[in-house]
Design a protein around this motif. Structure first.
Motif, PDB file in Angstrom:
ATOM      1  N   ALA A   1     -49.751 -24.699  11.692  1.00 51.66           N
ATOM      2  CA  ALA A   1     -49.134 -23.842  10.669  1.00 51.66           C
ATOM      3  C   ALA A   1     -49.500 -24.375   9.289  1.00 51.66           C
ATOM      4  O   ALA A   1     -49.802 -25.560   9.114  1.00 51.66           O
ATOM      5  CB  ALA A   1     -47.617 -23.800  10.844  1.00 51.66           C
ATOM      6  N   ASP A   2     -49.448 -23.502   8.302  1.00 53.92           N
ATOM      7  CA  ASP A   2     -49.801 -23.885   6.933  1.00 53.92           C
ATOM      8  C   ASP A   2     -48.899 -24.985   6.384  1.00 53.92           C
ATOM      9  O   ASP A   2     -49.313 -25.802   5.572  1.00 53.92           O
ATOM     10  CB  ASP A   2     -49.733 -22.662   6.010  1.00 53.92           C
ATOM     11  CG  ASP A   2     -50.869 -21.679   6.287  1.00 53.92           C
ATOM     12  OD1 ASP A   2     -51.956 -22.141   6.673  1.00 53.92           O
ATOM     13  OD2 ASP A   2     -50.658 -20.470   6.125  1.00 53.92           O
ATOM     14  N   ASN A   3     -47.652 -25.014   6.817  1.00 55.10           N
ATOM     15  CA  ASN A   3     -46.697 -26.003   6.318  1.00 55.10           C
ATOM     16  C   ASN A   3     -46.699 -27.299   7.131  1.00 55.10           C
ATOM     17  O   ASN A   3     -45.799 -28.124   7.005  1.00 55.10           O
ATOM     18  CB  ASN A   3     -45.291 -25.407   6.289  1.00 55.10           C
ATOM     19  CG  ASN A   3     -44.854 -24.910   7.669  1.00 55.10           C
ATOM     20  OD1 ASN A   3     -45.540 -25.124   8.666  1.00 55.10           O
ATOM     21  ND2 ASN A   3     -43.705 -24.240   7.723  1.00 55.10           N
ATOM     22  N   LYS A   4     -47.719 -27.458   7.991  1.00 58.04           N
ATOM     23  CA  LYS A   4     -47.867 -28.642   8.852  1.00 58.04           C
ATOM     24  C   LYS A   4     -46.747 -28.788   9.865  1.00 58.04           C
ATOM     25  O   LYS A   4     -46.500 -29.864  10.388  1.00 58.04           O
ATOM     26  CB  LYS A   4     -47.993 -29.925   8.020  1.00 58.04           C
ATOM     27  CG  LYS A   4     -49.221 -29.971   7.134  1.00 58.04           C
ATOM     28  CD  LYS A   4     -49.371 -31.316   6.452  1.00 58.04           C
ATOM     29  CE  LYS A   4     -50.643 -31.343   5.585  1.00 58.04           C
ATOM     30  NZ  LYS A   4     -50.818 -32.641   4.923  1.00 58.04           N
ATOM     31  N   LYS A   5     -46.074 -27.687  10.179  1.00 58.75           N
ATOM     32  CA  LYS A   5     -44.978 -27.712  11.143  1.00 58.75           C
ATOM     33  C   LYS A   5     -45.377 -27.118  12.484  1.00 58.75           C
ATOM     34  O   LYS A   5     -44.530 -26.786  13.305  1.00 58.75           O
ATOM     35  CB  LYS A   5     -43.762 -26.989  10.567  1.00 58.75           C
ATOM     36  CG  LYS A   5     -43.110 -27.725   9.399  1.00 58.75           C
ATOM     37  CD  LYS A   5     -41.809 -27.073   8.957  1.00 58.75           C
ATOM     38  CE  LYS A   5     -41.151 -27.865   7.832  1.00 58.75           C
ATOM     39  NZ  LYS A   5     -39.852 -27.265   7.418  1.00 58.75           N
ATOM     40  N   GLY A   6     -46.688 -26.971  12.720  1.00 55.84           N
ATOM     41  CA  GLY A   6     -47.141 -26.533  14.031  1.00 55.84           C
ATOM     42  C   GLY A   6     -46.943 -27.628  15.065  1.00 55.84           C
ATOM     43  O   GLY A   6     -46.796 -28.804  14.741  1.00 55.84           O
ATOM     44  N   PHE A   7     -46.960 -27.250  16.337  1.00 63.67           N
ATOM     45  CA  PHE A   7     -46.677 -28.200  17.405  1.00 63.67           C
ATOM     46  C   PHE A   7     -47.684 -29.350  17.424  1.00 63.67           C
ATOM     47  O   PHE A   7     -47.343 -30.466  17.823  1.00 63.67           O
ATOM     48  CB  PHE A   7     -46.687 -27.487  18.759  1.00 63.67           C
ATOM     49  CG  PHE A   7     -46.253 -28.344  19.905  1.00 63.67           C
ATOM     50  CD1 PHE A   7     -44.914 -28.660  20.094  1.00 63.67           C
ATOM     51  CD2 PHE A   7     -47.189 -28.871  20.795  1.00 63.67           C
ATOM     52  CE1 PHE A   7     -44.514 -29.470  21.154  1.00 63.67           C
ATOM     53  CE2 PHE A   7     -46.797 -29.673  21.853  1.00 63.67           C
ATOM     54  CZ  PHE A   7     -45.457 -29.972  22.031  1.00 63.67           C
ATOM     55  N   ALA A   8     -48.920 -29.096  17.009  1.00 58.59           N
ATOM     56  CA  ALA A   8     -49.958 -30.134  17.012  1.00 58.59           C
ATOM     57  C   ALA A   8     -50.055 -30.852  15.678  1.00 58.59           C
ATOM     58  O   ALA A   8     -51.079 -31.476  15.390  1.00 58.59           O
ATOM     59  CB  ALA A   8     -51.306 -29.513  17.375  1.00 58.59           C
ATOM     60  N   GLN A   9     -48.989 -30.814  14.888  1.00 58.07           N
ATOM     61  CA  GLN A   9     -49.008 -31.444  13.565  1.00 58.07           C
ATOM     62  C   GLN A   9     -47.840 -32.411  13.410  1.00 58.07           C
ATOM     63  O   GLN A   9     -46.891 -32.424  14.199  1.00 58.07           O
ATOM     64  CB  GLN A   9     -48.977 -30.360  12.483  1.00 58.07           C
ATOM     65  CG  GLN A   9     -50.247 -29.497  12.472  1.00 58.07           C
ATOM     66  CD  GLN A   9     -50.154 -28.330  11.517  1.00 58.07           C
ATOM     67  OE1 GLN A   9     -49.421 -27.364  11.745  1.00 58.07           O
ATOM     68  NE2 GLN A   9     -50.903 -28.409  10.425  1.00 58.07           N
ATOM     69  N   THR A  10     -47.929 -33.227  12.354  1.00 54.18           N
ATOM     70  CA  THR A  10     -46.989 -34.343  12.196  1.00 54.18           C
ATOM     71  C   THR A  10     -45.555 -33.911  11.941  1.00 54.18           C
ATOM     72  O   THR A  10     -44.617 -34.603  12.321  1.00 54.18           O
ATOM     73  CB  THR A  10     -47.432 -35.244  11.035  1.00 54.18           C
ATOM     74  OG1 THR A  10     -47.601 -34.439   9.861  1.00 54.18           O
ATOM     75  CG2 THR A  10     -48.738 -35.935  11.343  1.00 54.18           C
ATOM     76  N   LYS A  11     -45.351 -32.769  11.283  1.00 54.72           N
ATOM     77  CA  LYS A  11     -43.999 -32.367  10.881  1.00 54.72           C
ATOM     78  C   LYS A  11     -43.460 -31.224  11.735  1.00 54.72           C
ATOM     79  O   LYS A  11     -42.709 -30.393  11.254  1.00 54.72           O
ATOM     80  CB  LYS A  11     -44.002 -31.953   9.404  1.00 54.72           C
ATOM     81  CG  LYS A  11     -44.443 -33.056   8.451  1.00 54.72           C
ATOM     82  CD  LYS A  11     -44.475 -32.562   7.015  1.00 54.72           C
ATOM     83  CE  LYS A  11     -44.946 -33.652   6.061  1.00 54.72           C
ATOM     84  NZ  LYS A  11     -45.013 -33.168   4.656  1.00 54.72           N
ATOM     85  N   PHE A  12     -43.818 -31.218  13.022  1.00 46.54           N
ATOM     86  CA  PHE A  12     -43.451 -30.082  13.866  1.00 46.54           C
ATOM     87  C   PHE A  12     -41.967 -29.732  13.781  1.00 46.54           C
ATOM     88  O   PHE A  12     -41.091 -30.586  13.921  1.00 46.54           O
ATOM     89  CB  PHE A  12     -43.799 -30.341  15.323  1.00 46.54           C
ATOM     90  CG  PHE A  12     -43.187 -29.321  16.254  1.00 46.54           C
ATOM     91  CD1 PHE A  12     -43.625 -28.007  16.232  1.00 46.54           C
ATOM     92  CD2 PHE A  12     -42.150 -29.669  17.107  1.00 46.54           C
ATOM     93  CE1 PHE A  12     -43.056 -27.043  17.054  1.00 46.54           C
ATOM     94  CE2 PHE A  12     -41.574 -28.730  17.943  1.00 46.54           C
ATOM     95  CZ  PHE A  12     -42.031 -27.414  17.911  1.00 46.54           C
ATOM     96  N   SER A  13     -41.730 -28.463  13.565  1.00 49.19           N
ATOM     97  CA  SER A  13     -40.378 -27.903  13.605  1.00 49.19           C
ATOM     98  C   SER A  13     -40.517 -26.407  13.845  1.00 49.19           C
ATOM     99  O   SER A  13     -41.356 -25.750  13.223  1.00 49.19           O
ATOM    100  CB  SER A  13     -39.642 -28.164  12.284  1.00 49.19           C
ATOM    101  OG  SER A  13     -38.346 -27.599  12.317  1.00 49.19           O
ATOM    102  N   HIS A  14     -39.713 -25.892  14.756  1.00 55.73           N
ATOM    103  CA  HIS A  14     -39.756 -24.455  15.067  1.00 55.73           C
ATOM    104  C   HIS A  14     -38.336 -23.910  15.091  1.00 55.73           C
ATOM    105  O   HIS A  14     -37.445 -24.491  15.716  1.00 55.73           O
ATOM    106  CB  HIS A  14     -40.424 -24.219  16.418  1.00 55.73           C
ATOM    107  CG  HIS A  14     -40.503 -22.767  16.796  1.00 55.73           C
ATOM    108  ND1 HIS A  14     -41.413 -21.897  16.232  1.00 55.73           N
ATOM    109  CD2 HIS A  14     -39.761 -22.036  17.682  1.00 55.73           C
ATOM    110  CE1 HIS A  14     -41.253 -20.694  16.755  1.00 55.73           C
ATOM    111  NE2 HIS A  14     -40.257 -20.751  17.630  1.00 55.73           N
ATOM    112  N   VAL A  15     -38.124 -22.805  14.415  1.00 56.97           N
ATOM    113  CA  VAL A  15     -36.816 -22.148  14.427  1.00 56.97           C
ATOM    114  C   VAL A  15     -36.702 -21.329  15.700  1.00 56.97           C
ATOM    115  O   VAL A  15     -37.514 -20.420  15.943  1.00 56.97           O
ATOM    116  CB  VAL A  15     -36.638 -21.246  13.188  1.00 56.97           C
ATOM    117  CG1 VAL A  15     -35.305 -20.509  13.260  1.00 56.97           C
ATOM    118  CG2 VAL A  15     -36.713 -22.073  11.910  1.00 56.97           C
TER     119      VAL A  15
END
Length: 641
Positions: free
Chosen positions: A209-223
């Motif tokens: 994701a653009d905000n680095k909150k994708g599952f494969a990124q350091t800041k993962f978070s999903h609503v």
């Protein structure tokens, strides 16, 4: 395997051996080779295929890799781990299938399987600590069929061969996902995840994701698409812990991670594990009744949710709760955690079914693969002729000597060189044999610690190198890194105690025959810029354990793929590297002065000064997974155990 008689000497070699001896001495035992050249060749082909796969992913001109090659690889590894869990959690059509070609998964899944096995204690414990389909499948795949898998890889291109119809159907039917690896990932690609709060299956979780909150990124978070609460990997991991505890309360056979194996020996001890869990769970039992059985027919989801809410779905709070168990009334200090409890909490800090972050482990293993590629050992045809197999024969001989050294050095953490690590990894892929062999030799199953703080690693390496030279009479490494410590140093006096433990055995003693390196050193492909020593001054009494050919020197470089600096750009990391470089400079100066007394140290100093392109071990902040720190944040050392 038989015990060695005190009068037995290892064979004396005149040239570099190209065939394995019938037996090796390991401590008090004589053993047939526990790995062989064919297995190393198969392993190297597999490593070459992994490297080729990475090149293919990073060469894509569409998707994430087109603009960021490193992120593209991290995302691919995340997807490979996800696919591995789909495979190992599936219900196979046989409880424990023999691993015929039909059951061999795609190359990306093999890559994860390979890395998991290289954490032998974690893999074994995960396969035995619960009665689940996942655990049963781990038991079925605990011995990787290297020669079979390598036969499914093209020997020239290192591309996987097309799967058989049965192989493709088995994987797709059991996992319900495509057999062929998804090389490209873009911002629209998604996966499904169960919400740790409400158990709703989210269908729209993005990999990137653009905000680095994708599952494969350091800041993962999903609503969550149902309860509208944001969740993280730590939330998922703690939920898994709470579900395991609840299943244990319901009477199922469950042992939480890092409790089932004896930390010293690696042997499974169920009674001790139960005692430890009872102690660690004392505080949580007072709060959430985690040690009390639940009535038959109870909704285990409700019980797990109660515990998870109490822990705030946070693995750090889980660590606090576990520390309070054996020390009631003492506030937990997160800066001074008990190593075993820290390992437990880390095991539940990520998503997935394994007790280790397999994404980080695969990324770290990639650094070792890169070293094998740089050596040229994965190149097709490199060891095709028997006459060219001396480096692999030496790798196996050095691994047996490494085990022999460990047999008289049971308390220290031993650090391998690259060639030894290749043979060690190959042995670990035969999980059951690895446990049986090492316990017979050492009365413990050595773990292959996946993530180690650099100061501990380099100190342990120095002790290993000094003990090796004292025991076998030749240096541990001649790659161009820091020379061995002076024989009169404090380190020498410490390691002499190690050597004395095995002095009654003749394993480290040699006959009178020696091999001069004068002729071979004159034929090396890299000419020395200056000569600190006369070649005639050196004799190589163990050509089975050491080559002075300069084009083979890098094989003896310390293996540092498990080195973890944390943030590679931090002051701690930079200071650690400067300290090692300063220590190396002192060793070089000392070795030059004492070259006449110890010509081997003179050779080490000479190579250190003349091999300008060679980087000192433990000074590369990009080692291990350092290069991926901005993408994954995996460079965090876990206490050795």
């Amino acid at each position: 395997m038989s015990r060695a008689e005190p009068s037995e000497l290892p064979p004396t070699y005149a040239d570099y051996p190209t065939e394995l001896p019938t037996q090796f001495s390991v401590g008090a035992y004589q053993s047939a080779p526990i790995v062989n050249v064919t297995e190393l060749q198969a392993h190297l082909r597999l490593l070459g295929a992994f490297h080729k796969l990475k090149e293919d992913v990073q060469a894509q001109d569409t998707g994430i890799a087109a603009t960021d090659k490193d992120l593209g690889w991290v995302v691919f590894v995340n997807r490979a781990v996800y696919r591995f869990f789909c495979w190992t959690a599936a219900t196979w059509n046989k409880p424990s299938p023999d691993l015929r070609e039909t059951y061999i998964p795609p190359l990306d899944v093999i890559m994860v399987w390979h890395t998991y096995l290289l954490n032998p204690r974690t893999f074994f414990e995960d396969s035995r600590r619960m009665a689940t389909q996942y655990c049963a499948n781990l038991v079925a795949i605990e011995e990787m069929p290297l020669t079979l898998i390598s036969s499914l890889i093209d020997a020239n291109t290192l591309e996987p061969l097309p799967p058989s119809e049965e192989q493709l159907e088995f994987f797709e039917y059991t996992t319900q996902i495509p057999y062929y690896t998804p090389i490209n990932t873009d911002y629209s690609d998604v996966l499904t995840l169960r919400c740790p709060f409400c158990a709703y299956t989210n269908q729209l979780v993005r990999w990137v994701a653009d905000n680095k909150k994708g599952f494969a990124q350091t800041k993962f978070s999903h609503v969550c698409e149902q309860c509208i609460k944001p969740f993280t990997k730590s939330n998922i991991g703690v939920r898994r812990f709470c579900e395991e505890v609840t299943r244990r309360r319901a009477g199922e056979r469950v042992f939480i991670s890092e409790t089932l194996l004896n930390p010293l020996t690696g042997i499974m001890e169920e009674a001790s594990s139960n005692e430890l869990m009872d102690k660690l769970f004392q505080w949580m039992d007072a709060m959430y009744q985690v040690l009390r059985p639940i009535p038959p027919g109870s909704d285990m989801n409700v019980g797990a949710t109660k515990i998870a809410r109490g822990l705030g779905y946070d693995h750090l709070k889980l660590s606090d709760a576990l520390h309070r168990g054996p020390r009631p009334g003492i506030a937990p200090d997160r800066n001074h955690q008990t190593p075993r409890i820290q390992r437990i909490s880390v095991a539940y800090s990520h998503a997935g079914l394994a007790s280790i972050d397999l994404v980080g482990a695969v990324l770290r293993q990639g650094f070792f693969i890169q070293k094998m590629v740089k050596l040229g050992w994965t190149q097709p045809g490199r060891f095709h002729l028997a006459s060219e197999s001396a480096p692999l024969v030496r790798s196996i001989a050095r691994y047996h000597a490494f085990l022999d050294l460990m047999s008289v050095n049971s308390t220290s953490f031993s650090v391998p060189t690259l060639d030894i690590d290749l043979a060690w990894h190959t042995h670990q892929l035969k999980s059951w044999h690895y446990r049986d062999d090492t316990y017979r030799f050492l009365k413990r199953i050595p773990n292959h610690d996946d993530s180690v703080e650099p100061l501990l690693l380099c100190k342990a390496y120095d002790i290993t190198a000094r003990a090796w030279k004292a025991r076998f009479g030749v240096p541990y490494s001649v790659c161009g890194c820091a020379p061995d410590a002076d024989s009169g140093s404090l380190l020498s006096r410490f390691t002499s105690k190690i050597i004395s433990l095995g002095s009654s055995s003749s394993v480290h003693k040699r006959g009178n025959s020696v091999t001069s390196i004068a002729s071979s050193s004159s034929n090396t492909s890299h000419k020395m810029e200056q000569s600190i020593i006369s070649p005639e001054a050196i004799v190589n009494s163990r050509p089975d354990l050491m080559s002075i050919e300069e084009d083979e020197a890098d094989a003896t470089h310390p293996s540092e793929h498990n080195q973890q600096f944390g943030d590679p750009n931090s002051e701690f990391a930079q200071g650690t590297m400067r300290m090692r470089e300063k220590q190396s400079a002192k060793c070089v100066a000392s070795a030059k002065k004492g070259a006449s007394r110890d010509p081997w140290r003179g050779l080490q100093a000479e190579r250190n000064e003349n091999r300008k392109e060679h980087k000192e071990a433990f000074t590369d902040s990009q080692a291990g997974s350092g290069v991926y720190y901005p993408y994954w944040g995996v460079s965090v050392a876990i206490p050795v155990g």
